[in-house]
Design a protein around this motif. Structure first.
Motif, PDB file in Angstrom:
ATOM      1  N   ILE A   1       0.696 -22.432 -11.529  1.00 42.35           N
ATOM      2  CA  ILE A   1       0.292 -23.673 -10.872  1.00 42.35           C
ATOM      3  C   ILE A   1      -0.096 -23.385  -9.431  1.00 42.35           C
ATOM      4  CG2 ILE A   1       1.026 -25.976 -10.164  1.00 42.35           C
ATOM      5  CD1 ILE A   1       3.061 -25.904 -12.470  1.00 42.35           C
ATOM      6  N   ALA A   2       0.771 -22.663  -8.724  1.00 41.10           N
ATOM      7  CA  ALA A   2       0.536 -22.399  -7.308  1.00 41.10           C
ATOM      8  C   ALA A   2      -0.699 -21.547  -7.088  1.00 41.10           C
ATOM      9  CB  ALA A   2       1.768 -21.722  -6.699  1.00 41.10           C
ATOM     10  N   ALA A   3      -0.943 -20.582  -7.975  1.00 40.47           N
ATOM     11  CA  ALA A   3      -2.048 -19.644  -7.776  1.00 40.47           C
ATOM     12  C   ALA A   3      -3.401 -20.338  -7.757  1.00 40.47           C
ATOM     13  CB  ALA A   3      -2.019 -18.571  -8.859  1.00 40.47           C
ATOM     14  N   SER A   4      -3.498 -21.491  -8.402  1.00 42.48           N
ATOM     15  CA  SER A   4      -4.773 -22.206  -8.424  1.00 42.48           C
ATOM     16  C   SER A   4      -5.128 -22.766  -7.052  1.00 42.48           C
ATOM     17  CB  SER A   4      -4.717 -23.339  -9.457  1.00 42.48           C
ATOM     18  OG  SER A   4      -3.743 -24.301  -9.097  1.00 42.48           O
ATOM     19  N   TYR A   5      -4.175 -22.762  -6.130  1.00 43.41           N
ATOM     20  CA  TYR A   5      -4.418 -23.278  -4.785  1.00 43.41           C
ATOM     21  C   TYR A   5      -4.585 -22.171  -3.749  1.00 43.41           C
ATOM     22  CZ  TYR A   5      -3.206 -27.767  -6.782  1.00 43.41           C
ATOM     23  OH  TYR A   5      -3.187 -28.898  -7.568  1.00 43.41           O
ATOM     24  N   TYR A   6      -4.640 -20.932  -4.190  1.00 36.69           N
ATOM     25  CA  TYR A   6      -4.791 -19.827  -3.250  1.00 36.69           C
ATOM     26  C   TYR A   6      -6.203 -19.742  -2.679  1.00 36.69           C
ATOM     27  CZ  TYR A   6      -0.403 -17.809  -5.105  1.00 36.69           C
ATOM     28  OH  TYR A   6       0.897 -17.577  -5.476  1.00 36.69           O
ATOM     29  N   ARG A   7      -7.183 -20.222  -3.425  1.00 41.47           N
ATOM     30  CA  ARG A   7      -8.575 -20.032  -3.032  1.00 41.47           C
ATOM     31  C   ARG A   7      -8.924 -20.783  -1.746  1.00 41.47           C
ATOM     32  NH1 ARG A   7     -11.572 -21.717  -8.436  1.00 41.47           N
ATOM     33  NH2 ARG A   7      -9.816 -23.164  -8.470  1.00 41.47           N
ATOM     34  N   GLY A   8      -9.863 -20.214  -0.997  1.00 32.67           N
ATOM     35  CA  GLY A   8     -10.337 -20.857   0.222  1.00 32.67           C
ATOM     36  C   GLY A   8      -9.422 -20.680   1.413  1.00 32.67           C
ATOM     37  N   ALA A   9      -8.523 -19.696   1.365  1.00 35.26           N
ATOM     38  CA  ALA A   9      -7.568 -19.503   2.459  1.00 35.26           C
ATOM     39  C   ALA A   9      -8.214 -18.805   3.650  1.00 35.26           C
ATOM     40  CB  ALA A   9      -6.375 -18.693   1.978  1.00 35.26           C
ATOM     41  N   SER A  10      -7.994 -19.344   4.832  1.00 35.76           N
ATOM     42  CA  SER A  10      -8.381 -18.673   6.073  1.00 35.76           C
ATOM     43  C   SER A  10      -7.299 -17.697   6.519  1.00 35.76           C
ATOM     44  CB  SER A  10      -8.632 -19.699   7.173  1.00 35.76           C
ATOM     45  OG  SER A  10      -9.667 -20.588   6.834  1.00 35.76           O
ATOM     46  N   ALA A  11      -6.058 -17.969   6.123  1.00 31.02           N
ATOM     47  CA  ALA A  11      -4.938 -17.099   6.484  1.00 31.02           C
ATOM     48  C   ALA A  11      -3.911 -17.112   5.363  1.00 31.02           C
ATOM     49  CB  ALA A  11      -4.291 -17.545   7.793  1.00 31.02           C
ATOM     50  N   VAL A  12      -3.227 -15.984   5.209  1.00 32.03           N
ATOM     51  CA  VAL A  12      -2.169 -15.829   4.216  1.00 32.03           C
ATOM     52  C   VAL A  12      -0.902 -15.403   4.939  1.00 32.03           C
ATOM     53  CG1 VAL A  12      -1.417 -14.615   2.141  1.00 32.03           C
ATOM     54  CG2 VAL A  12      -3.851 -15.131   2.472  1.00 32.03           C
ATOM     55  N   MET A  13       0.175 -16.148   4.729  1.00 30.30           N
ATOM     56  CA  MET A  13       1.468 -15.798   5.311  1.00 30.30           C
ATOM     57  C   MET A  13       2.374 -15.321   4.183  1.00 30.30           C
ATOM     58  SD  MET A  13       3.984 -18.165   7.680  1.00 30.30           S
ATOM     59  CE  MET A  13       2.736 -18.359   8.950  1.00 30.30           C
ATOM     60  N   ILE A  14       2.681 -14.022   4.182  1.00 32.23           N
ATOM     61  CA  ILE A  14       3.571 -13.442   3.181  1.00 32.23           C
ATOM     62  C   ILE A  14       4.970 -13.390   3.778  1.00 32.23           C
ATOM     63  CG2 ILE A  14       3.965 -11.511   1.626  1.00 32.23           C
ATOM     64  CD1 ILE A  14       1.265 -12.849   1.228  1.00 32.23           C
ATOM     65  N   VAL A  15       5.906 -14.066   3.131  1.00 31.55           N
ATOM     66  CA  VAL A  15       7.245 -14.259   3.687  1.00 31.55           C
ATOM     67  C   VAL A  15       8.257 -13.428   2.900  1.00 31.55           C
ATOM     68  CG1 VAL A  15       9.014 -15.981   4.232  1.00 31.55           C
ATOM     69  CG2 VAL A  15       6.584 -16.576   4.432  1.00 31.55           C
ATOM     70  N   PHE A  16       9.218 -12.852   3.624  1.00 31.61           N
ATOM     71  CA  PHE A  16      10.345 -12.170   2.985  1.00 31.61           C
ATOM     72  C   PHE A  16      11.619 -12.512   3.735  1.00 31.61           C
ATOM     73  CE2 PHE A  16       9.332  -9.317   6.411  1.00 31.61           C
ATOM     74  CZ  PHE A  16      10.520  -8.687   6.753  1.00 31.61           C
ATOM     75  N   ASP A  17      12.742 -12.234   3.114  1.00 38.01           N
ATOM     76  CA  ASP A  17      14.067 -12.505   3.672  1.00 38.01           C
ATOM     77  C   ASP A  17      14.605 -11.210   4.274  1.00 38.01           C
ATOM     78  OD1 ASP A  17      16.779 -12.943   4.115  1.00 38.01           O
ATOM     79  OD2 ASP A  17      17.154 -13.865   2.150  1.00 38.01           O
ATOM     80  N   VAL A  18      14.859 -11.209   5.591  1.00 33.98           N
ATOM     81  CA  VAL A  18      15.299  -9.967   6.234  1.00 33.98           C
ATOM     82  C   VAL A  18      16.653  -9.503   5.719  1.00 33.98           C
ATOM     83  CG1 VAL A  18      13.966 -10.410   8.337  1.00 33.98           C
ATOM     84  CG2 VAL A  18      16.356 -11.171   8.217  1.00 33.98           C
ATOM     85  N   THR A  19      17.411 -10.388   5.073  1.00 32.15           N
ATOM     86  CA  THR A  19      18.711  -9.981   4.523  1.00 32.15           C
ATOM     87  C   THR A  19      18.601  -9.446   3.098  1.00 32.15           C
ATOM     88  OG1 THR A  19      19.285 -12.150   3.564  1.00 32.15           O
ATOM     89  CG2 THR A  19      19.783 -11.803   5.905  1.00 32.15           C
ATOM     90  N   ASN A  20      17.405  -9.441   2.533  1.00 29.68           N
ATOM     91  CA  ASN A  20      17.200  -9.004   1.147  1.00 29.68           C
ATOM     92  C   ASN A  20      15.986  -8.092   1.099  1.00 29.68           C
ATOM     93  OD1 ASN A  20      16.760  -8.678  -1.582  1.00 29.68           O
ATOM     94  ND2 ASN A  20      16.909 -10.852  -2.097  1.00 29.68           N
ATOM     95  N   ILE A  21      16.204  -6.802   1.156  1.00 30.26           N
ATOM     96  CA  ILE A  21      15.121  -5.826   1.255  1.00 30.26           C
ATOM     97  C   ILE A  21      14.200  -5.870   0.033  1.00 30.26           C
ATOM     98  CG2 ILE A  21      16.377  -3.936   0.189  1.00 30.26           C
ATOM     99  CD1 ILE A  21      14.043  -3.753   3.261  1.00 30.26           C
ATOM    100  N   VAL A  22      14.710  -6.329  -1.110  1.00 24.58           N
ATOM    101  CA  VAL A  22      13.885  -6.405  -2.312  1.00 24.58           C
ATOM    102  C   VAL A  22      12.714  -7.356  -2.094  1.00 24.58           C
ATOM    103  CG1 VAL A  22      13.843  -7.089  -4.749  1.00 24.58           C
ATOM    104  CG2 VAL A  22      15.794  -5.811  -3.833  1.00 24.58           C
TER     105      VAL A  22
END
Length: 269
Positions: free
Chosen positions: A126-147
């Motif tokens: 569902i979410a992937a269908s809204y990826y198109r047309g992005a001017s910027a992408v913010m990839i988020v991770f949790d600093v307490t979880n290296i995985v």
């Protein structure tokens, strides 16, 4: 989630708050962890703003998508920026959530669409269908979880697959900074900076609980996406109508398709 024109208009603010007014390019979190080394907006961008040149008919809007694993704090990050709240009770995002944040950049009204996407596998289609047309992408991770840091490359690859003919700005953002002491965090930061370099991303660490660096991060995103959009518009791309912005009421996928035809050497900056 298809929004009507009236629904989008209703979400837009008529003016920017004082802390959303950008008169100079905000600095990166760590200069050595950013691929964007300019200290200020491009001269062409400043000249266009100062001359009151009509940069584009209609409102200027760029799209930011926020991606990452489940329960890493994506929604908390957006809520801290847009509503100045923090809720420690985890609630999974279903599909996508949508916010619009108003900025004034060099005196020009500018709106940033913020798409908060689900991290759970069952909602990914569902979410992937809204990826198109992005001017910027913010990839988020949790600093307490290296995985979660190890998964960031895959998230970015999925975003790039949806934006194959554009070149969105990339930010790698570590959340929950308040939960780590300096020694442990320094080790994570060293790894995160290496990952950011490999992704071509600018690195940030934030805390949605305390608010540390959240506003500064989004000011930086807004300024850089604005700078690129206006630069493309005033530097030889007018004939292609390649602006990196989306007009109100225009479907994001249609806007992306229109921009596919407009990629030229001066656009890749």
């Amino acid at each position: 989630m298809q929004l009507s024109r009236s629904a989008v208009y209703a979400m837009l603010k008529t003016h920017a708050e004082k802390d959303r007014i950008i008169a100079s390019l905000p600095p990166p979190f760590i200069r050595q962890a950013s691929p964007h080394l300019n200290d200020d907006f491009d001269e062409a961008v400043k000249n266009a703003a100062n001359s009151n040149r009509t940069l584009q008919a209609g409102l200027k809007i760029s799209k930011l998508i926020i991606l990452g694993d489940v329960a890493i704090g994506k929604t908390c990050l957006v809520n801290r920026l847009c509503h100045q709240v923090f809720d420690a009770n985890y609630k999974a995002t279903i599909g996508v959530d949508f916010e619009v944040e108003r900025f004034d950049v060099l005196g020009i009204p500018y709106n940033l669409q913020i798409w908060d996407t689900a991290g759970q596998e069952r909602f990914k289609c569902i979410a992937a269908s809204y990826y198109r047309g992005a001017s910027a992408v913010m990839i988020v991770f949790d600093v307490t979880n290296i995985v979660t840091l190890a998964h960031t490359a895959q998230w970015l690859e999925e975003a790039r697959q949806a934006n194959q003919n554009t070149n969105p700005l990339v930010f790698l953002v570590g959340t929950k900074r308040d939960l780590m002491g300096e020694g442990a965090y320094n080790q994570i930061e060293a790894q995160a900076r290496r990952v950011a370099q490999g992704l071509g991303a600018e690195y940030w660490a934030v805390s949605s609980k305390t608010g540390d660096n959240v506003e500064a991060l989004f000011l930086r995103v807004a300024a850089l996406t604005f700078n690129r959009a206006v630069f493309q518009e005033v530097q030889g791309c007018d004939n292609h109508k390649h602006t990196g912005t989306v007009k109100i009421g225009e479907r994001l996928d249609n806007a992306s398709e229109a921009r596919k035809k407009a990629k030229c050497a001066s656009c890749v900056k």
